[in-house]
Enzyme design. Structure first.
Site, mmCIF file in Angstrom:
data_model
loop_
_atom_site.group_PDB
_atom_site.id
_atom_site.type_symbol
_atom_site.label_atom_id
_atom_site.label_comp_id
_atom_site.label_asym_id
_atom_site.label_seq_id
_atom_site.Cartn_x
_atom_site.Cartn_y
_atom_site.Cartn_z
ATOM 1 N N CYS A 251 0.533 -0.893 0.075
ATOM 2 C CA CYS A 251 0.023 0.149 0.185
ATOM 3 C C CYS A 251 0.716 1.465 0.150
ATOM 4 O O CYS A 251 0.947 2.208 1.219
ATOM 5 C CB CYS A 251 -1.004 -0.495 1.391
ATOM 6 S SG CYS A 251 -1.767 -1.188 1.196
ATOM 7 N N GLY A 255 3.789 7.400 -1.205
ATOM 8 C CA GLY A 255 5.363 7.345 -1.835
ATOM 9 C C GLY A 255 6.133 7.543 -0.867
ATOM 10 O O GLY A 255 7.320 6.829 -0.558
ATOM 11 N N GLY A 256 6.030 7.942 0.216
ATOM 12 C CA GLY A 256 7.066 8.590 1.644
ATOM 13 C C GLY A 256 7.456 7.257 1.616
ATOM 14 O O GLY A 256 8.838 7.927 2.233
ATOM 15 N N LYS A 257 7.338 7.087 2.824
ATOM 16 C CA LYS A 257 7.816 5.724 3.027
ATOM 17 C C LYS A 257 8.493 4.575 2.197
ATOM 18 O O LYS A 257 9.973 5.052 2.569
ATOM 19 C CB LYS A 257 7.013 4.778 4.256
ATOM 20 C CG LYS A 257 5.897 5.227 5.012
ATOM 21 C CD LYS A 257 5.084 4.451 5.502
ATOM 22 C CE LYS A 257 3.829 5.535 6.176
ATOM 23 N NZ LYS A 257 3.186 6.143 5.892
ATOM 24 N N ASP A 320 1.372 -0.583 5.270
ATOM 25 C CA ASP A 320 0.669 1.329 5.406
ATOM 26 C C ASP A 320 -0.454 1.024 5.347
ATOM 27 O O ASP A 320 -1.669 0.722 3.983
ATOM 28 C CB ASP A 320 1.661 2.290 4.926
ATOM 29 C CG ASP A 320 0.923 3.480 5.743
ATOM 30 O OD1 ASP A 320 0.245 3.533 5.984
ATOM 31 O OD2 ASP A 320 1.490 4.431 4.575
ATOM 32 N N CYS A 373 -2.776 6.039 9.634
ATOM 33 C CA CYS A 373 -2.430 7.241 10.335
ATOM 34 C C CYS A 373 -3.300 7.335 10.983
ATOM 35 O O CYS A 373 -4.706 8.454 10.445
ATOM 36 C CB CYS A 373 -2.521 8.316 9.560
ATOM 37 S SG CYS A 373 -3.067 8.020 7.476
#
Length: 440
Positions: A251, A255-257, A320, A373
């Site tokens: 997931c 894309g940050g992680k 995520d 989150c």
């Protein structure tokens, strides 16, 4: 195009429970004159941030509910009241320019309604607000179901969480320490008269004291920095990518992680892959590959299925998980309008299916980092508790950290004014299921 008209076009789908503010606003910004873009964004985000209060005001002033085909007029009223209630714009300018939008919408019949409603609020604002303040949804500016669920989950924190949800989120950067140190970046920003501070819990983060155009910051084009909240930056350290590992970021979007993991990895020794259901979201990730000089394969597939998998077990999986996003309301205030109590149950059901599927792809002695989150236990610690109970080869690994609140399973972060978003993390380790090897 008039910014108030474009704000109506952006918000009307949301009032009909279609789409999201991020995408509907993006469409309108494409046709908005540059000088009007700041006001357009302010009108949209502000109207959604205070939506619960604004809708109650409109309902009090307008005797009949708006029909579905007239939700654009309701959106216009919401925008008009928001300006009178929260913005420092002359009342006469707000009223005149908001009323003029009726003609642009080709609904001249609504001119008198919008004019009368705004002028009534202008005259009776003090008495009206005093009356509505007896309503919890107005007082705390959140839906009733959300307030009650929050009280049940966090009886000692719910008011602070509600207050933090209505604050403007900070702008936090993730620093690629392979290319620049935090101290150097902070010094470079200071030379540009931009104040910033190192984040408390992530060694990669720098938070700016006020928002700015990140594309103009030193090192942006060279991939020295990216935008990422401090709470999300913590995922990479929990994954802790090592050489010769096979790692999956499930997931992946936005894309940050995934990009953070790639920054920390020698891609010649470690295999990192992404997984995302929607192709258009994968394209957003790939847009950053060139700027950051990174790359990896991203599967476009369902995380609850194995059709895409090559049957090579993963040493580590970062899941995520899809969630209610109730920890990032301050960044996505339309969640207050779009989310429903029953959504939590359906989201938890999806999380359970994905978690079980990911677990079956994990190697023995492998680790799964579960992240959301969300601030609701049903999607977080209760999910992990039930999973460990149902899978005898799953061991909960306690996270030793100075951030968040330790729970029986995992750690919970709450939205903090000027700091991190609301987030949850848990770590599971997979062992050989001993029940399958017991003598009969």
């Amino acid at each position: 195009m008039n910014s108030r008209y474009l704000a109506v076009k952006a918000l009307t789908p949301l009032l009909n429970h279609n789409g999201s503010l991020k995408y509907s606003l993006k469409q309108q910004l494409q046709v908005c004159p540059d000088e009007q873009k700041p006001l357009l964004q302010q009108l949209c985000y502000g109207s959604m941030r205070y939506y619960n209060q604004l809708e109650l005001i409109v309902d009090e002033l307008v005797s009949k509910p708006m029909k579905r085909k007239d939700q654009d007029i309701k959106a216009l009223l919401i925008i008009g009241i928001y300006q009178l209630y929260k913005l420092n714009i002359a009342d006469h300018a707000v009223i005149n320019q908001t009323v003029d939008v009726c003609e642009q919408l080709k609904k001249s019949w609504a001119t008198s309604l919008v004019n009368a409603t705004l002028r009534t609020f202008q005259r009776q604002q003090e008495q009206l607000l005093e009356k509505l303040n007896a309503n919890n949804s107005f007082k705390f500016n959140h839906p009733d179901w959300f307030i009650e669920k929050l009280k049940h989950n966090w009886p000692n924190r719910w008011e602070q969480i509600l207050q933090a949800n209505d604050e403007h989120p900070p702008l936090t950067l993730r620093v690629n320490l392979n290319k620049v140190s935090r101290e150097t970046l902070i010094s470079e920003l200071k030379e540009m008269d931009i104040d910033s501070i190192a984040t408390e819990h992530s060694k990669y983060g720098v938070t700016l004291t006020k928002a700015t155009d990140v594309t103009k910051l030193p090192g942006w084009d060279e991939g020295h920095i990216s935008v990422q909240d401090e709470a999300a930056q913590l995922a990479a350290e929990l994954v802790n990518p090592l050489p010769n590992q096979n790692i999956l970021d499930a997931c992946s979007a936005p894309g940050g992680k995934l990009l953070h993991l790639l920054e920390l990895t020698d891609c010649g020794l470690t295999r990192i892959q992404g997984l995302e259901l929607e192709e258009h979201r994968v394209e957003r990730i790939k847009e950053n590959f060139f700027r950051l000089d990174l790359d990896c394969h991203i599967h476009i597939a369902d995380a609850a299925s194995k059709t895409w998998w090559d049957e090579k077990p993963f040493n580590t999986i970062l899941l995520d998980a899809p969630c209610s996003a109730t920890g990032v309301i301050r960044r996505n205030p339309d969640i207050k309008l779009l989310r429903r109590a029953e959504d939590i149950h359906s989201t938890a059901k999806l999380q359970r299916a994905i978690l079980q599927n990911m677990w079956e792809m994990l190697a023995d002695k492998g680790r799964l980092v579960y992240a959301t989150c969300s601030i609701f236990a049903q999607e977080n610690e209760k999910m992990i508790a039930s999973f460990v109970k149902a899978n005898t080869d799953a061991t909960h690994i306690e996270i030793e950290a100075d951030w968040g609140e330790k729970r029986a399973y995992g750690r919970q972060l709450f939205p903090q004014n000027g700091a991190n978003d609301g987030f949850y993390y848990a770590v599971l380790e997979k062992s050989v299921d001993q029940t399958n090897s017991l003598p009969t």
